[in-house]
Design a protein around this motif. Structure first.
Motif, PDB file in Angstrom:
ATOM      1  N   ALA A 139       0.827  -1.194   0.000  1.00 18.00           N
ATOM      2  CA  ALA A 139       0.000   0.000   0.000  1.00 18.00           C
ATOM      3  C   ALA A 139       0.860   1.242   0.000  1.00 18.00           C
ATOM      4  CB  ALA A 139      -0.902  -0.002   1.238  1.00 18.00           C
ATOM      5  N   ALA A 140       0.271   2.334  -0.460  1.00 18.46           N
ATOM      6  CA  ALA A 140       0.946   3.616  -0.363  1.00 18.46           C
ATOM      7  C   ALA A 140       1.048   4.004   1.107  1.00 18.46           C
ATOM      8  CB  ALA A 140       0.164   4.671  -1.134  1.00 18.46           C
ATOM      9  N   PRO A 141       2.116   4.716   1.483  1.00 13.46           N
ATOM     10  CA  PRO A 141       2.294   5.094   2.878  1.00 13.46           C
ATOM     11  C   PRO A 141       1.060   5.790   3.437  1.00 13.46           C
ATOM     12  CG  PRO A 141       4.260   5.620   1.609  1.00 13.46           C
ATOM     13  CD  PRO A 141       3.219   5.186   0.625  1.00 13.46           C
ATOM     14  N   ASN A 142       0.724   5.446   4.689  1.00 12.19           N
ATOM     15  CA  ASN A 142      -0.349   6.065   5.459  1.00 12.19           C
ATOM     16  C   ASN A 142      -1.752   5.696   5.009  1.00 12.19           C
ATOM     17  OD1 ASN A 142       1.643   7.465   6.972  1.00 12.19           O
ATOM     18  ND2 ASN A 142       1.757   9.018   5.373  1.00 12.19           N
ATOM     19  N   LEU A 143      -1.891   4.915   3.922  1.00  8.32           N
ATOM     20  CA  LEU A 143      -3.228   4.528   3.487  1.00  8.32           C
ATOM     21  C   LEU A 143      -3.684   3.250   4.178  1.00  8.32           C
ATOM     22  CD1 LEU A 143      -3.240   5.226  -0.356  1.00  8.32           C
ATOM     23  CD2 LEU A 143      -4.238   6.582   1.487  1.00  8.32           C
ATOM     24  N   GLY A 144      -2.767   2.474   4.679  1.00  6.29           N
ATOM     25  CA  GLY A 144      -3.125   1.205   5.309  1.00  6.29           C
ATOM     26  C   GLY A 144      -3.168   0.088   4.303  1.00  6.29           C
ATOM     27  N   LEU A 145      -2.925  -1.112   4.785  1.00  8.82           N
ATOM     28  CA  LEU A 145      -2.834  -2.287   3.930  1.00  8.82           C
ATOM     29  C   LEU A 145      -4.164  -3.011   3.804  1.00  8.82           C
ATOM     30  CD1 LEU A 145       0.470  -3.795   5.337  1.00  8.82           C
ATOM     31  CD2 LEU A 145       0.171  -2.896   3.024  1.00  8.82           C
ATOM     32  N   ARG A 146      -4.366  -3.620   2.647  1.00 11.70           N
ATOM     33  CA  ARG A 146      -5.450  -4.575   2.448  1.00 11.70           C
ATOM     34  C   ARG A 146      -4.799  -5.952   2.468  1.00 11.70           C
ATOM     35  NH1 ARG A 146      -7.211  -1.124  -2.704  1.00 11.70           N
ATOM     36  NH2 ARG A 146      -4.953  -1.312  -2.835  1.00 11.70           N
ATOM     37  N   VAL A 147      -5.151  -6.749   3.472  1.00 11.09           N
ATOM     38  CA  VAL A 147      -4.466  -8.023   3.730  1.00 11.09           C
ATOM     39  C   VAL A 147      -5.435  -9.179   3.554  1.00 11.09           C
ATOM     40  CG1 VAL A 147      -3.173  -9.385   5.423  1.00 11.09           C
ATOM     41  CG2 VAL A 147      -2.914  -6.885   5.361  1.00 11.09           C
ATOM     42  N   VAL A 148      -4.966 -10.246   2.880  1.00 15.26           N
ATOM     43  CA  VAL A 148      -5.713 -11.486   2.752  1.00 15.26           C
ATOM     44  C   VAL A 148      -4.853 -12.602   3.339  1.00 15.26           C
ATOM     45  CG1 VAL A 148      -6.750 -13.170   1.193  1.00 15.26           C
ATOM     46  CG2 VAL A 148      -6.962 -10.723   0.707  1.00 15.26           C
ATOM     47  N   ALA A 149      -5.369 -13.290   4.349  1.00 15.62           N
ATOM     48  CA  ALA A 149      -4.664 -14.409   4.982  1.00 15.62           C
ATOM     49  C   ALA A 149      -5.407 -15.692   4.650  1.00 15.62           C
ATOM     50  CB  ALA A 149      -4.589 -14.212   6.494  1.00 15.62           C
ATOM     51  N   ILE A 150      -4.693 -16.662   4.064  1.00 15.60           N
ATOM     52  CA  ILE A 150      -5.315 -17.896   3.583  1.00 15.60           C
ATOM     53  C   ILE A 150      -4.772 -19.082   4.376  1.00 15.60           C
ATOM     54  CG2 ILE A 150      -5.679 -19.373   1.548  1.00 15.60           C
ATOM     55  CD1 ILE A 150      -5.071 -16.906  -0.190  1.00 15.60           C
ATOM     56  N   GLY A 151      -5.661 -19.990   4.768  1.00 16.12           N
ATOM     57  CA  GLY A 151      -5.197 -21.176   5.482  1.00 16.12           C
ATOM     58  C   GLY A 151      -6.326 -21.879   6.202  1.00 16.12           C
ATOM     59  N   GLY A 152      -6.001 -22.412   7.373  1.00 16.89           N
ATOM     60  CA  GLY A 152      -6.974 -23.147   8.164  1.00 16.89           C
ATOM     61  C   GLY A 152      -6.333 -23.635   9.442  1.00 16.89           C
ATOM     62  N   GLY A 153      -7.138 -24.233  10.297  1.00 17.98           N
ATOM     63  CA  GLY A 153      -6.620 -24.827  11.519  1.00 17.98           C
ATOM     64  C   GLY A 153      -6.028 -23.811  12.475  1.00 17.98           C
ATOM     65  N   THR A 154      -5.169 -24.299  13.362  1.00 17.01           N
ATOM     66  CA  THR A 154      -4.566 -23.452  14.394  1.00 17.01           C
ATOM     67  C   THR A 154      -3.642 -22.403  13.794  1.00 17.01           C
ATOM     68  OG1 THR A 154      -4.647 -25.305  15.939  1.00 17.01           O
ATOM     69  CG2 THR A 154      -3.205 -23.484  16.518  1.00 17.01           C
ATOM     70  N   GLY A 155      -2.977 -22.741  12.696  1.00 12.35           N
ATOM     71  CA  GLY A 155      -2.008 -21.823  12.099  1.00 12.35           C
ATOM     72  C   GLY A 155      -2.628 -20.509  11.676  1.00 12.35           C
TER      73      GLY A 155
END
Length: 345
Positions: free
Chosen positions: A6-22
């Protein structure tokens, strides 16, 4: 290495993929940098106050192939998707993990409900009311005031089958993980199960995409067997990071090095020439002898960080101390999150 983030100060758009405890462990770290629901000012951890690392949008994509325990019983009785992994992610992202989340994690100890968690039953009830599992997840998330959105990898009732190293074909996630043989190839039935449109949109707009940690086949590769998800990751301009497990795992990854984990993922996602990752986060800190001996009794060992082979795959390894030692080994979600956010900027 391509650029993203992301551009500075705009904040990130995050996608986390997985499952279980991790995945739920990682989400606890990412949650610290997401504004609280209905907050007038963004919430941020004081330790990160001087960094442009605020997350403006967090989406978790969660595998839905579990067929054991409470999830398996609900799946069989109500012909619904398994809520267990999704429930754990909702609790991890909840505003107050010590109040409503305790209720969602409460597990009945006797009677006909023995073994069921309240959260699983709650999601099952909402699924019945709405007629849509994904909508039930969103409604449950609102009640828990989660700092992020949670999407099942697919809204289709899918099952897993695996070809093992002895040539046998094993059906069902529980049977696959219980097998004494090693997985050679994982398959999803039906093979053309589509993702939610919202998942593809989140991946398309992401600044940072993570896969892992989690069981190589039954938590990670399962998501990539959903039609369109690996293609969307490959086409994304985001910074894409594989968070490698700390230890090998029975019948999923015994004897596999870090680069071989990545190779198995790429093979299932469209071939070795598929480019899904820019970086791989790999623990290189020593593990205590007590825990090493504990895991050795199950045949598990630390994953070898074969860094040159990782680079040969076009992936840059990021090494360091990313573990937390307790009764079991877990990733230190604060260290992992801080490293991920710095990479994305």
């Amino acid at each position: 290495m391509r650029k993203g983030g992301a551009a500075p100060n705009l904040g990130l758009r995050v996608v986390a993929i997985g499952g279980g405890t991790g995945l739920s462990t990682l989400l606890r770290g990412l949650k610290r940098y997401v504004a609280a629901p209905n907050a007038t000012q963004p919430a941020i951890d004081p330790a990160c106050a001087d960094l442009p690392c605020l997350i403006r949008d967090l989406a978790a994509v969660v595998t839905v192939t579990d067929d054991g325990g409470s999830s398996g019983r609900l799946r069989e009785d109500f012909k619904m998707l398994p809520p267990g992994d999704v429930r754990n992610c909702m609790v991890a992202l909840s505003e107050d993990e010590h109040l409503l989340s305790k209720l969602f994690q409460f597990r009945f100890g006797q009677g006909e409900l023995q073994g069921h968690s309240f959260g699983n039953l709650f999601v099952a009830a909402l699924s019945h009311i709405t007629g849509d599992f994904a909508q039930a997840v969103q409604m449950s998330s609102q009640i828990l005031a989660t700092r992020g959105r949670i999407y099942p990898a697919t809204n289709t009732n899918v099952t897993l089958s695996a070809r093992m190293d002895d040539g046998s074909l094993v059906s069902g996630e529980t049977n696959i993980t219980a097998s004494q043989h090693r997985i050679v190839e994982l398959m999803m039935n039906p093979g053309d199960a589509p993702p939610l449109p919202e998942t593809l949109e989140a991946i398309r707009n992401a600044d940072l995409i993570t896969l892992g940690p989690g069981s190589l086949y039954t938590s990670l590769i399962t998501n990539l067997l959903v039609r369109g998800i690996p293609e969307a990751i490959a086409a994304s301009k985001a910074i894409r990071v594989y968070v490698c497990n700390l230890m090998t795992q029975a019948n999923e990854s015994l004897g596999l090095t870090a680069s071989q984990h990545i190779e198995k993922i790429l093979e299932h996602a469209g071939g070795k020439h598929t480019q899904l990752f820019d970086y791989a986060l790999i623990n290189t800190a020593p593990i205590s002898r007590t825990l090493l001996d504990q895991y050795a009794r199950e045949g598990q060992t630390p994953i070898e960080p074969d860094l040159d082979r990782i680079r040969a795959l076009g992936v840059e390894p990021i090494t360091g101390s990313f573990l937390h030692e307790g009764d079991v080994l877990r990733h230190d979600y604060d260290k992992v999150t801080d490293t991920l956010l710095k990479l994305a900027h």
